[in-house]
Design a protein around this motif. Structure first.
Motif, short mmCIF file in Angstrom:
data_model
loop_
_atom_site.label_atom_id
_atom_site.label_comp_id
_atom_site.label_asym_id
_atom_site.label_seq_id
_atom_site.Cartn_x
_atom_site.Cartn_y
_atom_site.Cartn_z
N ARG A 109 0.81 -1.22 0.00
CA ARG A 109 0.00 0.00 0.00
C ARG A 109 0.84 1.27 0.00
N CYS A 110 2.17 1.10 0.11
CA CYS A 110 3.04 2.29 0.20
C CYS A 110 4.00 2.35 -0.99
N THR A 111 4.00 3.47 -1.68
CA THR A 111 4.93 3.64 -2.81
C THR A 111 6.16 4.44 -2.36
N ILE A 112 7.22 4.31 -3.13
CA ILE A 112 8.44 5.10 -2.86
C ILE A 112 8.10 6.59 -2.92
N ASP A 113 7.21 6.94 -3.84
CA ASP A 113 6.81 8.34 -3.98
C ASP A 113 6.16 8.86 -2.69
N GLU A 114 5.33 8.03 -2.07
CA GLU A 114 4.65 8.47 -0.84
C GLU A 114 5.63 8.69 0.32
N LEU A 115 6.76 8.01 0.27
CA LEU A 115 7.76 8.21 1.33
C LEU A 115 8.39 9.60 1.23
N LEU A 116 8.38 10.14 0.01
CA LEU A 116 9.02 11.43 -0.23
C LEU A 116 8.05 12.60 -0.33
N ASN A 117 6.86 12.32 -0.82
CA ASN A 117 5.92 13.38 -1.18
C ASN A 117 5.62 14.31 0.01
N GLY A 118 5.95 15.58 -0.15
CA GLY A 118 5.70 16.56 0.90
C GLY A 118 6.65 16.43 2.09
N ASN A 119 7.64 15.57 1.98
CA ASN A 119 8.56 15.32 3.10
C ASN A 119 9.81 16.19 2.90
N SER A 120 9.64 17.50 3.18
CA SER A 120 10.73 18.43 2.89
C SER A 120 11.96 18.15 3.75
N GLU A 121 11.73 17.66 4.96
CA GLU A 121 12.87 17.36 5.85
C GLU A 121 13.75 16.27 5.23
N LEU A 122 13.09 15.27 4.64
CA LEU A 122 13.85 14.18 4.00
C LEU A 122 14.58 14.70 2.77
N LEU A 123 13.92 15.56 1.99
CA LEU A 123 14.56 16.10 0.79
C LEU A 123 15.83 16.89 1.16
N ILE A 124 15.77 17.56 2.29
CA ILE A 124 16.97 18.29 2.75
C ILE A 124 18.09 17.31 3.09
N LEU A 125 17.72 16.23 3.79
CA LEU A 125 18.74 15.24 4.18
C LEU A 125 19.34 14.53 2.96
N LEU A 126 18.56 14.44 1.90
CA LEU A 126 19.03 13.75 0.69
C LEU A 126 19.69 14.69 -0.32
N ALA A 127 19.61 16.00 -0.06
CA ALA A 127 20.10 16.97 -1.05
C ALA A 127 21.62 16.88 -1.22
N ARG A 128 22.05 17.12 -2.42
CA ARG A 128 23.50 17.15 -2.69
C ARG A 128 24.14 18.34 -2.00
N PRO A 129 25.40 18.17 -1.60
CA PRO A 129 26.07 19.26 -0.89
C PRO A 129 26.24 20.49 -1.80
N ARG A 146 10.09 7.92 6.37
CA ARG A 146 8.76 7.36 6.65
C ARG A 146 8.73 5.84 6.50
N LEU A 147 9.83 5.29 6.02
CA LEU A 147 9.87 3.84 5.81
C LEU A 147 9.67 3.10 7.13
N LYS A 148 10.22 3.65 8.21
CA LYS A 148 10.09 2.93 9.49
C LYS A 148 8.63 2.85 9.94
N THR A 187 6.05 2.74 7.86
CA THR A 187 5.45 1.75 6.96
C THR A 187 5.80 0.34 7.43
N LEU A 188 7.06 0.14 7.79
CA LEU A 188 7.48 -1.18 8.26
C LEU A 188 6.83 -1.53 9.59
N ALA A 189 6.66 -0.53 10.44
CA ALA A 189 6.02 -0.78 11.75
C ALA A 189 4.57 -1.23 11.55
N LYS A 190 3.88 -0.59 10.61
CA LYS A 190 2.49 -0.99 10.33
C LYS A 190 2.44 -2.42 9.80
N ALA A 191 3.37 -2.74 8.92
CA ALA A 191 3.39 -4.09 8.34
C ALA A 191 3.71 -5.13 9.42
#
Lengths: 141, 141
Positions: free
Chosen positions: A121-141, B103-105, B107-111
């Motif tokens: 029920r969970c897509t990779i897109d949903e893990l990122l969508n609207g998750n600005s904090e994660l995008l910052i952590l993943l951003a290139r230096p 958010r993966l954690k 998702t995994l917790a729900k599963a």
């Protein structure tokens, strides 16, 4: 009950690739540095993701890797089904002599399906969508 | 994604104890021989099941082990929750720097909850009840 580090790194790699702008490439060195994992291990993960058509490799001097399909079409459950050894216990008859009549394997199979169905029920897109904090952590230096 | 052999043997031990007539005792040697596993490993499993009040040890010359509570009151989910390390991936911040926003954690917790909830629905008694083929496989020689 743990996912293998292979599946774990595959999921993280896909999350990272999904965070990149369209058509932007990355490479093994960048992914390895980002997650601080062994390069050898990451080479195997990325090769396998390529074989399974999750990622596409662009060859040549300015080559690299990117997602092969949109992140909204990649489910966590699909990745886990493709990469994870899903035999919860060893039910081979040589290993356990009650196997022919044991109902535990059916119970475990049902539980495994419930686990995977939830991950589907969970897509990779949903893990990122609207998750600005994660995008910052993943951003290139 | 596998259950540890510790949990696996614990479940099998409880199934065997539940197959014995009321008040009949068994011992580590018998369980070890039945499942063909290392005695050392089985000693640890049985000690832990004792600490957790799943089994009762009768001391003395004619001593042995038996279930401490009715098999209908022991769920597979309860045993797995008590014995299995349930951290599916290592989400410590030292290990993975995207942890704070990942958010993966969740998702995994729900599963994982879906998995355990399914196992909670099955008791050790239900694995044996009316299962004459299993009772034959577990019968003493």
């Amino acid at each position: 009950m743990q996912l293998t580090s292979f599946t774990d790194y595959a999921l993280r790699t896909l999350i990272y690739l999904a965070s990149l702008p369209d058509d932007e490439l990355t490479n093994i060195t960048e992914v390895t540095d980002l997650f601080g994992v062994s390069r050898n291990h990451m080479v195997k993960v990325i090769n396998r993701l390529g074989q399974l058509d999750y990622i596409h490799t662009v060859r040549g001097k300015n080559g690299g890797i990117r997602l092969m399909k949109p992140a909204k079409n990649i489910t966590v459950g699909g990745v886990v089904r493709d990469l994870e050894p899903l035999e919860l216990v060893n039910c081979s008859a040589e290993f356990c002599h009650i196997t022919p009549a044991c109902r535990l394997k059916e119970t475990l199979a049902k539980a495994k399906m419930a686990f995977l169905n939830e991950l589907d029920r969970c897509t990779i897109d949903e893990l990122l969508n609207g998750n600005s904090e994660l995008l910052i952590l993943l951003a290139r230096p």
